[in-house]
Design a protein around this motif. Structure first.
Motif, PDB file in Angstrom:
ATOM      1  N   SER A 146       0.830  -1.201   0.000  1.00  0.00           N
ATOM      2  CA  SER A 146       0.000   0.000   0.000  1.00  0.00           C
ATOM      3  C   SER A 146       0.868   1.255   0.000  1.00  0.00           C
ATOM      4  O   SER A 146       1.953   1.272   0.581  1.00  0.00           O
ATOM      5  CB  SER A 146      -0.912   0.013   1.227  1.00  0.00           C
ATOM      6  OG  SER A 146      -1.593   1.250   1.335  1.00  0.00           O
ATOM      7  N   LEU A 147       0.363   2.284  -0.652  1.00  0.00           N
ATOM      8  CA  LEU A 147       1.022   3.594  -0.663  1.00  0.00           C
ATOM      9  C   LEU A 147       0.076   4.665  -0.146  1.00  0.00           C
ATOM     10  O   LEU A 147       0.205   5.848  -0.478  1.00  0.00           O
ATOM     11  CB  LEU A 147       1.498   3.925  -2.083  1.00  0.00           C
ATOM     12  CG  LEU A 147       2.691   3.086  -2.569  1.00  0.00           C
ATOM     13  CD1 LEU A 147       2.845   3.180  -4.075  1.00  0.00           C
ATOM     14  CD2 LEU A 147       3.973   3.507  -1.869  1.00  0.00           C
ATOM     15  N   ASP A 148      -0.842   4.249   0.687  1.00  0.00           N
ATOM     16  CA  ASP A 148      -1.795   5.188   1.279  1.00  0.00           C
ATOM     17  C   ASP A 148      -1.053   6.258   2.080  1.00  0.00           C
ATOM     18  O   ASP A 148      -0.094   5.962   2.792  1.00  0.00           O
ATOM     19  CB  ASP A 148      -2.767   4.454   2.209  1.00  0.00           C
ATOM     20  CG  ASP A 148      -3.735   3.557   1.454  1.00  0.00           C
ATOM     21  OD1 ASP A 148      -3.816   3.701   0.215  1.00  0.00           O
ATOM     22  OD2 ASP A 148      -4.408   2.721   2.094  1.00  0.00           O
ATOM     23  N   GLY A 149      -1.519   7.479   1.971  1.00  0.00           N
ATOM     24  CA  GLY A 149      -0.939   8.576   2.737  1.00  0.00           C
ATOM     25  C   GLY A 149       0.150   9.342   2.014  1.00  0.00           C
ATOM     26  O   GLY A 149       0.616  10.369   2.512  1.00  0.00           O
ATOM     27  N   PHE A 150       0.560   8.854   0.827  1.00  0.00           N
ATOM     28  CA  PHE A 150       1.600   9.539   0.059  1.00  0.00           C
ATOM     29  C   PHE A 150       0.989  10.351  -1.087  1.00  0.00           C
ATOM     30  O   PHE A 150      -0.073  10.008  -1.612  1.00  0.00           O
ATOM     31  CB  PHE A 150       2.613   8.538  -0.498  1.00  0.00           C
ATOM     32  CG  PHE A 150       3.453   7.879   0.565  1.00  0.00           C
ATOM     33  CD1 PHE A 150       4.519   8.543   1.144  1.00  0.00           C
ATOM     34  CD2 PHE A 150       3.150   6.594   0.995  1.00  0.00           C
ATOM     35  CE1 PHE A 150       5.286   7.942   2.128  1.00  0.00           C
ATOM     36  CE2 PHE A 150       3.918   5.977   1.985  1.00  0.00           C
ATOM     37  CZ  PHE A 150       4.986   6.657   2.548  1.00  0.00           C
ATOM     38  N   ASP A 151       1.690  11.401  -1.463  1.00  0.00           N
ATOM     39  CA  ASP A 151       1.244  12.256  -2.567  1.00  0.00           C
ATOM     40  C   ASP A 151       2.054  12.029  -3.840  1.00  0.00           C
ATOM     41  O   ASP A 151       1.610  12.392  -4.931  1.00  0.00           O
ATOM     42  CB  ASP A 151       1.375  13.733  -2.160  1.00  0.00           C
ATOM     43  CG  ASP A 151       0.599  14.043  -0.895  1.00  0.00           C
ATOM     44  OD1 ASP A 151      -0.622  13.789  -0.871  1.00  0.00           O
ATOM     45  OD2 ASP A 151       1.219  14.519   0.085  1.00  0.00           O
ATOM     46  N   ALA A 152       3.244  11.462  -3.692  1.00  0.00           N
ATOM     47  CA  ALA A 152       4.104  11.191  -4.842  1.00  0.00           C
ATOM     48  C   ALA A 152       5.002  10.002  -4.528  1.00  0.00           C
ATOM     49  O   ALA A 152       5.351   9.769  -3.373  1.00  0.00           O
ATOM     50  CB  ALA A 152       4.954  12.409  -5.195  1.00  0.00           C
TER      51      ALA A 152
END
Length: 228
Positions: A38-44
């Motif tokens: 998961s990459l939840d919480g990231f913008d880039a």
């Protein structure tokens, strides 16, 4: 703005990327394992250079099947920013996020030097801090940087303004149409062979690479304003 820097076994530009984003650009950043789902919480997301999984089979081929790359694909589908640098370019093409492939330099030698680039499109999420036609100097360090793509795909890249950077003055690796960096058609996934993270301090290689990261920050802030 919060960045994720992916770490694969064999990554060696992850520290440079982390330093550039945190210490130079002043943005929040975390390392993310290739095992993450998961990459939840990231913008880039930044897919760094190096020799992921030893570059066995083909450059980027094994890394493209890592757990995290499925998460990167979902991240990109959401319209969020993804950038691949050097080995990261190879990984993104192997994963099908960008067209074409990277093969051996025409010289069959590893090349490590400063390289002039021309900004072709300054109206993207990754280049808006530059001007069209601006020539910048960014280091390169690769043995498989020769970008190849079909004639049909090349035509599409040109018509959709997906070519962001071209090599200027010389073509160090034989890439078709002097291409050094491209984006996907949607404009939120970009990759380049040169290393902007290695050109963010005047004492080391100059600061021409800062524009790539500043452009991403500009894009994020503009969208944040638009969405209230």
């Amino acid at each position: 703005m919060k960045f994720a820097v992916i770490q694969f076994p064999g990554s060696n530009c992850d520290l440079d990327a982390f330093h550039a984003i945190k210490d130079i650009m002043g943005q929040e950043v975390e390392y993310v394992s290739h095992k993450a789902t998961s990459l939840d919480g990231f913008d880039a997301v930044l897919v760094p250079g190096g020799f992921s999984f030893g570059d066995y089979l083909r450059c980027g081929a094994i890394a493209s099947h890592s757990n995290v790359m499925q998460a990167v694909k979902e991240f990109a589908k959401q319209g969020k920013l993804v950038i691949g640098i050097c080995n990261g370019f190879q990984i993104l093409t192997e994963a099908g996020l960008l067209p074409g492939a990277l093969i051996r330099n025409t010289s069959l030698k590893f090349i490590s030097k400063k390289q002039a680039l021309e900004v072709v499109n300054a109206d993207s999420a990754f280049t808006n801090a530059y001007e069209v036609g601006q020539v910048i100097t960014i280091p390169i360090a690769h043995g498989e940087g020769n970008y190849v793509v079909s004639e049909e795909e090349l035509k599409s890249l040109e018509e959709n303004n997906q070519i962001l950077f071209r090599y200027a003055g010389e073509n160090p690796n034989g890439s078709i149409a002097n291409i050094a960096g491209i984006s996907n058609e949607e404009g939120n996934v970009m990759a380049m062979m040169p290393h902007p993270e290695r050109a963010v301090e005047s004492i080391i290689n100059g600061t021409d690479g800062m524009g790539v990261f500043q452009s991403m920050i500009n894009h994020y802030q503009k969208k944040a304003v638009q969405h209230g």
